[in-house]
Motif scaffolding. Structure first.
Motif, short mmCIF file in Angstrom:
data_model
loop_
_atom_site.label_atom_id
_atom_site.label_comp_id
_atom_site.label_asym_id
_atom_site.label_seq_id
_atom_site.Cartn_x
_atom_site.Cartn_y
_atom_site.Cartn_z
N GLY A 103 0.82 -1.21 0.00
CA GLY A 103 0.00 0.00 0.00
C GLY A 103 0.85 1.26 0.00
N ARG A 107 0.97 4.05 -3.01
CA ARG A 107 0.66 5.45 -2.66
C ARG A 107 1.82 6.37 -3.07
N ASP A 111 1.51 9.33 -5.81
CA ASP A 111 1.65 10.72 -5.40
C ASP A 111 2.91 11.41 -5.93
N VAL A 138 -0.10 1.71 5.24
CA VAL A 138 -1.03 2.28 4.26
C VAL A 138 -1.95 1.17 3.76
N ALA A 143 -5.32 2.59 -1.49
CA ALA A 143 -4.35 3.10 -2.46
C ALA A 143 -4.74 2.67 -3.88
N ASP A 146 -7.66 4.78 -5.04
CA ASP A 146 -7.18 6.11 -5.43
C ASP A 146 -6.47 6.06 -6.78
#
Length: 185
Positions: A103, A107, A111, A138, A143, A146
């Protein structure tokens, strides 16, 4: 030229996330070869009669030689079209210790990489590892949600048995982010 694309070209962005913990010792070379094969398949692809312009980013995760402050994650390369450099760096990676946080690395790549905002750009992650997908601080399913909201497909490659990968979350992560679940046993 690294960021310019001609009219007869179509951008493909691939992020490779490779578990470099000790538990990958017997599988790492096979995983590297499989990931490199995937990169080359995209490099030879065409989309709407356009040549693929493949940009590849590379991360390693789960290696105890990396900082706990970064969740044992290191961006080896940002997006680049220099596939010789990608190959060189990918095959140079070695294993060491490990806490593998899928995760967290998803992420981080989501990002920190310069993902193309164009909805027509094919954007995908290929995450390979052998420990449970759900480890770490996370939540990997969040994730993955997203990622797909951002137009990034997450493909998972479990290095181990298909059943073990399914029971430890690897298939679920791929399903959430419209990706494929693959295994290297």
């Amino acid at each position: 030229r690294d960021n310019q694309v001609a009219r007869n070209e179509s951008i493909v962005q691939l992020a490779i996330l490779l578990d470099t913990s000790n538990s990958m010792d017997g599988l790492i070379e096979q995983a590297k070869s499989q990931l490199w094969k995937i990169v080359n398949e995209f490099n030879d692809a065409r989309q709407d009669d356009k040549h693929a312009v493949v940009q590849v980013a590379l991360y390693e995760y789960g290696n105890s030689g990396l900082s706990i402050g970064t969740n044992y994650i290191r961006q080896v390369l940002p997006f680049t079209r220099d596939l010789d450099k990608v190959s060189e760096e990918l095959f140079r990676l070695t294993t060491n210790g490990g806490d593998e946080y899928c995760g967290a690395v998803i992420r981080e790549a989501l990002d920190k990489l310069a993902w193309d905002p164009d909805n027509h750009t094919y954007k995908a992650m290929f995450i390979a590892g052998n420990e449970p997908f759900t480890q770490g601080p996370v939540q990997p399913n969040e994730a993955c949600k997203d990622a797909i909201r951002k137009g990034v497909i997450v493909n998972t490659i479990h290095c181990g048995s298909r059943d073990q990968g399914e029971s430890s979350g690897w298939r679920t992560g791929a399903t959430i982010a419209d990706g494929r679940y693959l295994t290297i046993d």
